[in-house]
Design a protein around this motif. Structure first.
Motif, short mmCIF file in Angstrom:
data_model
loop_
_atom_site.label_atom_id
_atom_site.label_comp_id
_atom_site.label_asym_id
_atom_site.label_seq_id
_atom_site.Cartn_x
_atom_site.Cartn_y
_atom_site.Cartn_z
N ASP A 170 0.86 -1.18 0.00
CA ASP A 170 0.00 0.00 0.00
C ASP A 170 0.90 1.24 0.00
O ASP A 170 2.11 1.11 -0.22
N ASP A 171 0.34 2.43 0.25
CA ASP A 171 1.12 3.67 0.14
C ASP A 171 2.37 3.68 1.02
O ASP A 171 3.37 4.30 0.68
N ASP A 172 2.29 3.00 2.17
CA ASP A 172 3.38 3.10 3.14
C ASP A 172 4.10 1.78 3.40
O ASP A 172 4.93 1.71 4.28
N THR A 173 3.73 0.74 2.68
CA THR A 173 4.28 -0.58 2.97
C THR A 173 4.73 -1.31 1.71
O THR A 173 4.01 -1.35 0.72
N TYR A 174 5.92 -1.84 1.81
CA TYR A 174 6.48 -2.63 0.71
C TYR A 174 6.88 -4.00 1.25
O TYR A 174 7.32 -4.11 2.40
N GLN A 175 6.75 -5.00 0.42
CA GLN A 175 7.20 -6.33 0.81
C GLN A 175 8.36 -6.75 -0.08
O GLN A 175 8.35 -6.50 -1.28
N VAL A 176 9.36 -7.34 0.55
CA VAL A 176 10.52 -7.83 -0.20
C VAL A 176 10.64 -9.33 0.07
O VAL A 176 10.88 -9.75 1.20
N ALA A 177 10.46 -10.13 -0.97
CA ALA A 177 10.57 -11.58 -0.84
C ALA A 177 11.90 -12.05 -1.43
O ALA A 177 12.25 -11.66 -2.54
N ILE A 178 12.63 -12.82 -0.67
CA ILE A 178 13.96 -13.27 -1.09
C ILE A 178 14.17 -14.72 -0.70
O ILE A 178 13.79 -15.15 0.39
N VAL A 179 14.78 -15.47 -1.62
CA VAL A 179 15.16 -16.85 -1.32
C VAL A 179 16.67 -16.90 -1.15
O VAL A 179 17.41 -16.47 -2.03
N ALA A 180 17.12 -17.39 -0.01
CA ALA A 180 18.55 -17.56 0.23
C ALA A 180 18.91 -19.00 -0.09
O ALA A 180 18.18 -19.93 0.26
N LEU A 181 20.01 -19.18 -0.81
CA LEU A 181 20.48 -20.53 -1.11
C LEU A 181 21.97 -20.46 -1.37
O LEU A 181 22.50 -19.38 -1.65
N ALA A 182 22.63 -21.58 -1.29
CA ALA A 182 24.06 -21.61 -1.52
C ALA A 182 24.30 -21.33 -3.00
O ALA A 182 23.84 -22.08 -3.85
N PHE A 183 25.00 -20.30 -3.37
CA PHE A 183 25.60 -19.31 -2.49
C PHE A 183 25.21 -17.92 -2.98
O PHE A 183 25.98 -17.24 -3.62
N GLY A 184 23.97 -17.57 -2.69
CA GLY A 184 23.51 -16.25 -3.11
C GLY A 184 22.09 -16.01 -2.67
O GLY A 184 21.49 -16.84 -1.97
N TYR A 185 21.55 -14.87 -3.07
CA TYR A 185 20.17 -14.53 -2.76
C TYR A 185 19.40 -14.43 -4.06
O TYR A 185 19.79 -13.70 -4.95
N ASN A 186 18.32 -15.21 -4.14
CA ASN A 186 17.52 -15.18 -5.35
C ASN A 186 16.49 -14.06 -5.25
O ASN A 186 15.48 -14.20 -4.60
N ALA A 187 16.81 -12.96 -5.91
CA ALA A 187 15.88 -11.83 -5.98
C ALA A 187 16.39 -10.92 -7.08
O ALA A 187 17.59 -10.80 -7.26
#
Ligand code: CUA
Length: 151
Positions: free
Chosen positions: A59-76
């Motif tokens: 919404d106007d004031d809220t953001y969601q950040v979804a991230i998958v961590a795995l060897a060896f990095g972050y999937n985003a």
């Protein structure tokens, strides 16, 4: 006549006690955010919000950040979020325990396969922040890093 008062008093305290037990049982069973949600590690890529990792405006004031961590990095994909807004990080792992740590902030999340770790954070200042893994996760542990841009 005093017996009647004590009877009423006893009944009232019993009801009070039962409702407190009921309410606390209910709230423990339903922790909407900040708690640990479970997820099947093999189905992470098909489970929302990890089927589309990255930044989503809620919404106007809220953001969601979804991230998958795995060897060896972050999937985003490229991570860009505004300063002064609430950012809700949701992170999970598909293999072993990692961490999701944003340098110079209070964000230091343990990322466990089978669980979704949630943390809310608001960046004060724009800039580029380093994201790294604080949890030894194998030979490529030191390679695990990415960046988030705050504008
Ligand atoms: Cu992932 Cu260390």
């Amino acid at each position: 006549k005093y017996e009647k008062i004590w009877l009423v008093f006893g009944l009232v305290s019993l009801i009070l006690f039962l409702s407190i037990v009921g309410v606390s049982a209910f709230s423990h069973g339903h922790t909407p955010s900040g708690g640990m949600d479970t997820i099947d590690p093999k189905k992470v890529n098909e489970t929302a919000p990890f089927d589309k990792p990255g930044v989503t405006q809620l919404d106007d004031d809220t953001y969601q950040v979804a991230i998958v961590a795995l060897a060896f990095g972050y999937n985003a994909p490229e991570l860009k979020v505004p300063a002064g807004k609430e950012i809700i990080f949701k992170v999970t792992s598909t293999d072993v325990v990692h961490s999701f740590t944003i340098d110079n902030t209070k964000v230091n999340m343990m990322v466990v396969p089978g669980q979704i770790t949630t943390k809310s954070y608001t960046f004060d200042k724009p800039g580029k922040y380093l994201i790294l893994c604080n949890e030894y996760c194998g030979a490529g542990h030191h390679l695990m890093s990415t960046e988030i841009e705050v504008y």
